[in-house]
Design a protein around this motif. Sequence first.
Motif, PDB file in Angstrom:
ATOM      1  N   ARG A  31      -7.017  -4.116  -1.967  1.00 27.60           N
ATOM      2  CA  ARG A  31      -7.370  -4.736  -0.691  1.00 27.60           C
ATOM      3  C   ARG A  31      -6.297  -5.726  -0.255  1.00 27.60           C
ATOM      4  O   ARG A  31      -5.867  -5.734   0.912  1.00 27.60           O
ATOM      5  CB  ARG A  31      -8.726  -5.434  -0.835  1.00 27.60           C
ATOM      6  CG  ARG A  31      -9.275  -5.978   0.473  1.00 27.60           C
ATOM      7  CD  ARG A  31     -10.609  -6.656   0.255  1.00 27.60           C
ATOM      8  NE  ARG A  31     -11.555  -5.764  -0.404  1.00 27.60           N
ATOM      9  CZ  ARG A  31     -12.752  -6.145  -0.817  1.00 27.60           C
ATOM     10  NH1 ARG A  31     -13.134  -7.397  -0.667  1.00 27.60           N
ATOM     11  NH2 ARG A  31     -13.566  -5.290  -1.399  1.00 27.60           N
ATOM     12  N   LEU A  32      -5.835  -6.557  -1.181  1.00 25.42           N
ATOM     13  CA  LEU A  32      -4.804  -7.543  -0.839  1.00 25.42           C
ATOM     14  C   LEU A  32      -3.482  -6.855  -0.473  1.00 25.42           C
ATOM     15  O   LEU A  32      -2.803  -7.252   0.480  1.00 25.42           O
ATOM     16  CB  LEU A  32      -4.589  -8.490  -2.021  1.00 25.42           C
ATOM     17  CG  LEU A  32      -5.753  -9.442  -2.339  1.00 25.42           C
ATOM     18  CD1 LEU A  32      -5.458 -10.225  -3.609  1.00 25.42           C
ATOM     19  CD2 LEU A  32      -6.008 -10.396  -1.176  1.00 25.42           C
ATOM     20  N   ILE A  33      -3.119  -5.819  -1.241  1.00 28.04           N
ATOM     21  CA  ILE A  33      -1.853  -5.134  -0.980  1.00 28.04           C
ATOM     22  C   ILE A  33      -1.899  -4.400   0.351  1.00 28.04           C
ATOM     23  O   ILE A  33      -0.957  -4.469   1.151  1.00 28.04           O
ATOM     24  CB  ILE A  33      -1.534  -4.165  -2.135  1.00 28.04           C
ATOM     25  CG1 ILE A  33      -1.224  -4.964  -3.409  1.00 28.04           C
ATOM     26  CG2 ILE A  33      -0.361  -3.264  -1.769  1.00 28.04           C
ATOM     27  CD1 ILE A  33      -1.015  -4.103  -4.635  1.00 28.04           C
ATOM     28  N   TRP A  34      -2.997  -3.694   0.615  1.00 22.03           N
ATOM     29  CA  TRP A  34      -3.101  -2.963   1.886  1.00 22.03           C
ATOM     30  C   TRP A  34      -3.135  -3.919   3.073  1.00 22.03           C
ATOM     31  O   TRP A  34      -2.558  -3.630   4.126  1.00 22.03           O
ATOM     32  CB  TRP A  34      -4.350  -2.090   1.881  1.00 22.03           C
ATOM     33  CG  TRP A  34      -4.178  -0.807   1.145  1.00 22.03           C
ATOM     34  CD1 TRP A  34      -4.817  -0.415   0.012  1.00 22.03           C
ATOM     35  CD2 TRP A  34      -3.292   0.264   1.477  1.00 22.03           C
ATOM     36  NE1 TRP A  34      -4.389   0.820  -0.391  1.00 22.03           N
ATOM     37  CE2 TRP A  34      -3.463   1.279   0.492  1.00 22.03           C
ATOM     38  CE3 TRP A  34      -2.379   0.479   2.500  1.00 22.03           C
ATOM     39  CZ2 TRP A  34      -2.743   2.461   0.516  1.00 22.03           C
ATOM     40  CZ3 TRP A  34      -1.668   1.671   2.526  1.00 22.03           C
ATOM     41  CH2 TRP A  34      -1.855   2.639   1.539  1.00 22.03           C
ATOM     42  N   ALA A  38      -0.327  -3.899   5.867  1.00 22.22           N
ATOM     43  CA  ALA A  38      -0.652  -3.663   7.279  1.00 22.22           C
ATOM     44  C   ALA A  38      -0.006  -4.720   8.167  1.00 22.22           C
ATOM     45  O   ALA A  38       0.561  -4.409   9.215  1.00 22.22           O
ATOM     46  CB  ALA A  38      -2.170  -3.656   7.462  1.00 22.22           C
ATOM     47  N   TRP A  39      -0.096  -5.990   7.733  1.00 19.92           N
ATOM     48  CA  TRP A  39       0.532  -7.061   8.514  1.00 19.92           C
ATOM     49  C   TRP A  39       2.049  -6.899   8.547  1.00 19.92           C
ATOM     50  O   TRP A  39       2.696  -7.096   9.580  1.00 19.92           O
ATOM     51  CB  TRP A  39       0.164  -8.425   7.928  1.00 19.92           C
ATOM     52  CG  TRP A  39      -1.190  -8.890   8.335  1.00 19.92           C
ATOM     53  CD1 TRP A  39      -2.292  -9.010   7.556  1.00 19.92           C
ATOM     54  CD2 TRP A  39      -1.590  -9.317   9.649  1.00 19.92           C
ATOM     55  NE1 TRP A  39      -3.365  -9.456   8.285  1.00 19.92           N
ATOM     56  CE2 TRP A  39      -2.963  -9.662   9.583  1.00 19.92           C
ATOM     57  CE3 TRP A  39      -0.936  -9.421  10.865  1.00 19.92           C
ATOM     58  CZ2 TRP A  39      -3.672 -10.115  10.681  1.00 19.92           C
ATOM     59  CZ3 TRP A  39      -1.645  -9.875  11.969  1.00 19.92           C
ATOM     60  CH2 TRP A  39      -2.997 -10.219  11.872  1.00 19.92           C
ATOM     61  N   ILE A  40       2.638  -6.556   7.405  1.00 25.23           N
ATOM     62  CA  ILE A  40       4.092  -6.353   7.354  1.00 25.23           C
ATOM     63  C   ILE A  40       4.503  -5.210   8.269  1.00 25.23           C
ATOM     64  O   ILE A  40       5.472  -5.309   9.030  1.00 25.23           O
ATOM     65  CB  ILE A  40       4.530  -6.086   5.898  1.00 25.23           C
ATOM     66  CG1 ILE A  40       4.377  -7.366   5.063  1.00 25.23           C
ATOM     67  CG2 ILE A  40       5.968  -5.595   5.853  1.00 25.23           C
ATOM     68  CD1 ILE A  40       4.630  -7.155   3.583  1.00 25.23           C
ATOM     69  N   LEU A  41       3.763  -4.096   8.211  1.00 20.76           N
ATOM     70  CA  LEU A  41       4.079  -2.949   9.054  1.00 20.76           C
ATOM     71  C   LEU A  41       3.987  -3.313  10.532  1.00 20.76           C
ATOM     72  O   LEU A  41       4.888  -2.985  11.323  1.00 20.76           O
ATOM     73  CB  LEU A  41       3.125  -1.799   8.734  1.00 20.76           C
ATOM     74  CG  LEU A  41       3.302  -0.522   9.564  1.00 20.76           C
ATOM     75  CD1 LEU A  41       4.684   0.070   9.321  1.00 20.76           C
ATOM     76  CD2 LEU A  41       2.213   0.485   9.240  1.00 20.76           C
ATOM     77  N   ALA A  42       2.909  -4.015  10.909  1.00 25.36           N
ATOM     78  CA  ALA A  42       2.750  -4.409  12.305  1.00 25.36           C
ATOM     79  C   ALA A  42       3.885  -5.340  12.746  1.00 25.36           C
ATOM     80  O   ALA A  42       4.454  -5.181  13.837  1.00 25.36           O
ATOM     81  CB  ALA A  42       1.395  -5.085  12.504  1.00 25.36           C
ATOM     82  N   ALA A  43       4.221  -6.307  11.887  1.00 22.50           N
ATOM     83  CA  ALA A  43       5.279  -7.253  12.237  1.00 22.50           C
ATOM     84  C   ALA A  43       6.633  -6.555  12.372  1.00 22.50           C
ATOM     85  O   ALA A  43       7.414  -6.846  13.291  1.00 22.50           O
ATOM     86  CB  ALA A  43       5.359  -8.360  11.179  1.00 22.50           C
ATOM     87  N   LEU A  44       6.922  -5.616  11.467  1.00 23.78           N
ATOM     88  CA  LEU A  44       8.203  -4.924  11.526  1.00 23.78           C
ATOM     89  C   LEU A  44       8.281  -3.992  12.732  1.00 23.78           C
ATOM     90  O   LEU A  44       9.358  -3.845  13.337  1.00 23.78           O
ATOM     91  CB  LEU A  44       8.427  -4.134  10.236  1.00 23.78           C
ATOM     92  CG  LEU A  44       8.631  -4.980   8.965  1.00 23.78           C
ATOM     93  CD1 LEU A  44       8.862  -4.085   7.760  1.00 23.78           C
ATOM     94  CD2 LEU A  44       9.794  -5.946   9.138  1.00 23.78           C
ATOM     95  N   LEU A 210       9.402  -5.854   0.937  1.00 25.95           N
ATOM     96  CA  LEU A 210       8.321  -6.833   1.089  1.00 25.95           C
ATOM     97  C   LEU A 210       7.028  -6.346   0.449  1.00 25.95           C
ATOM     98  O   LEU A 210       6.307  -7.122  -0.188  1.00 25.95           O
ATOM     99  CB  LEU A 210       8.100  -7.127   2.571  1.00 25.95           C
ATOM    100  CG  LEU A 210       9.205  -7.918   3.277  1.00 25.95           C
ATOM    101  CD1 LEU A 210       8.907  -8.043   4.769  1.00 25.95           C
ATOM    102  CD2 LEU A 210       9.364  -9.307   2.657  1.00 25.95           C
ATOM    103  N   VAL A 211       6.718  -5.055   0.630  1.00 26.14           N
ATOM    104  CA  VAL A 211       5.502  -4.510   0.005  1.00 26.14           C
ATOM    105  C   VAL A 211       5.618  -4.570  -1.516  1.00 26.14           C
ATOM    106  O   VAL A 211       4.654  -4.907  -2.210  1.00 26.14           O
ATOM    107  CB  VAL A 211       5.258  -3.064   0.487  1.00 26.14           C
ATOM    108  CG1 VAL A 211       4.128  -2.418  -0.308  1.00 26.14           C
ATOM    109  CG2 VAL A 211       4.908  -3.052   1.968  1.00 26.14           C
ATOM    110  N   GLN A 217       3.619  -9.900  -6.503  1.00 27.53           N
ATOM    111  CA  GLN A 217       2.959 -11.190  -6.350  1.00 27.53           C
ATOM    112  C   GLN A 217       1.460 -11.094  -6.638  1.00 27.53           C
ATOM    113  O   GLN A 217       0.890 -11.940  -7.319  1.00 27.53           O
ATOM    114  CB  GLN A 217       3.191 -11.716  -4.933  1.00 27.53           C
ATOM    115  CG  GLN A 217       2.568 -13.076  -4.670  1.00 27.53           C
ATOM    116  CD  GLN A 217       2.825 -13.559  -3.257  1.00 27.53           C
ATOM    117  OE1 GLN A 217       3.392 -12.842  -2.453  1.00 27.53           O
ATOM    118  NE2 GLN A 217       2.393 -14.763  -2.953  1.00 27.53           N
ATOM    119  N   VAL A 218       0.834 -10.029  -6.102  1.00 23.61           N
ATOM    120  CA  VAL A 218      -0.599  -9.867  -6.326  1.00 23.61           C
ATOM    121  C   VAL A 218      -0.894  -9.614  -7.799  1.00 23.61           C
ATOM    122  O   VAL A 218      -1.824 -10.196  -8.374  1.00 23.61           O
ATOM    123  CB  VAL A 218      -1.147  -8.718  -5.448  1.00 23.61           C
ATOM    124  CG1 VAL A 218      -2.575  -8.371  -5.841  1.00 23.61           C
ATOM    125  CG2 VAL A 218      -1.094  -9.119  -3.984  1.00 23.61           C
TER     126      VAL A 218
END
Length: 481
Positions: A31-34, A38-44, A210-211, A217-218
């Motif tokens: 859940r944390l990774i997805w 998702a935020w990284i993908l949207a930002a990129l 980043l992923v 990190q997680v």
Amino acid sequence: MIKAGADETSSRPKGGWGRWLGRPGRSLTRRLIWLAAAWILAALIVAGLLLTSLFQESALRRLGNTLGDTIDEAVVASVIRPDGSLEVGEIQDARTQRLLSGKYWMVAEPTTAGRLRVVARSASLGEAELDYSADLATRLQSAFGQTISYNGEDGPKGEPLRIAASMKQLPDRAEPVVFFAGVDRSDVDADTRQFATVTWVALLLLGAGLVAAVFIQVRVGLRPLFDLRDEISDVRKGRSHRVEGVYPLEIQPLAEQVNRLLAHNQETVERQRTHVGNLAHALKTPLAVMLAEAGSREGALNDMVRRQTRVMQDQVDHHLRRARAAARAAHGLGERTEVGEVLDELAVMLERVFEEKGVEIDWRAPDDLAFLGERQDLQEIFGNLMENAAKWCRRRVRISAGPSLPGQMTAVVEDDGPGLPADQRDTALKRGTRMDEDTPGTGLGLSIVDELTRAYGGRVTLADSDMGGLKVVLELPAAES
């Protein structure tokens, strides 16, 4: 007695990718990774679109500045003749003087119908005209003196153009004049595509990095939770009795609460055992006195007292046994009992007991098979079943045990005796039931096995054996290796 070797072990199901992937929404790590991905993908994606747009806008702005200079040169080169007509002299830009060079200018004047009539053009245009929309004159009138830029898709040689247009008022002329300038934008489009390709590749690599960083990190951040999970699993498997690790401030209270729960459970079990022992002493002594007193005298009343006293003793033994079994099952959390050792001890003992009958006990079990519970309970379960089989068999008793489902084991006890009819099997599991009054015993053996097995969440099933006698199938919890 025949013992199976280590090569008789059966394989156990092992966890795989299913344990890591699980079902959607069940894993905190996933859940944390997805969520982060998702935020990284949207930002990129937003960053890629924004950078590409800014690069294209910057390139077109540079073209616009060049086109503005060409319009200014055309304005300066414009001359009003005595008859009021407009004449545009040569512009110093050599590209506008070479046919189909990719850079063009054009001068037009509005008509009464709201259209534009070309009055002069660069040598590079030849007989062609620059593209413009039907409402351009109106738009230029509204933005008088300002420059309007737009894309044209069909230049004199079919090339894409960037066009700028501006309506201006010349001295000594009442009517306004529209000046056009256009340039081939193929290079700008190619540069924009190249920039977009490089940008998206770079952002893709950045996103993957980043992923990966989020994953690390997680995993590192949740490592204490995984360690706590492993410690609790060790407690359940009997490898330890409490959680010993030191954890971060956010998790340490949970570890302490788990230890308190284990301690409370142990205390509760010990208290129940004490109460059970006290109750046993409190009831058995008066019952024994009553039975002895009634047995010393004859008469109908004494016979009735003796019978009822024995019934009361059986009831007391039954319920005390159930209470002890439940207490031991609760206390058995984390206890490991090697199945092979118990079967070996019981087989040796029973072969000696039934030596005159010539009973042969064949048992088979993996070396690493362990019962998740107390040794005393497993001895009582197998002891009753094996003794019952030895008592009724002609000569042979066979026991096989092995893992079944994860966390479970199955044991089968069979004999070559007369067996038990199907319509009597449910009755045989009831307390105090004896299928043959001539055979010594209390009729509690199968009942004890059923009660202890149920206390551990298992099950007892009776069936026909291919040896000709009775087959008892046990399902019990198994300790993980």
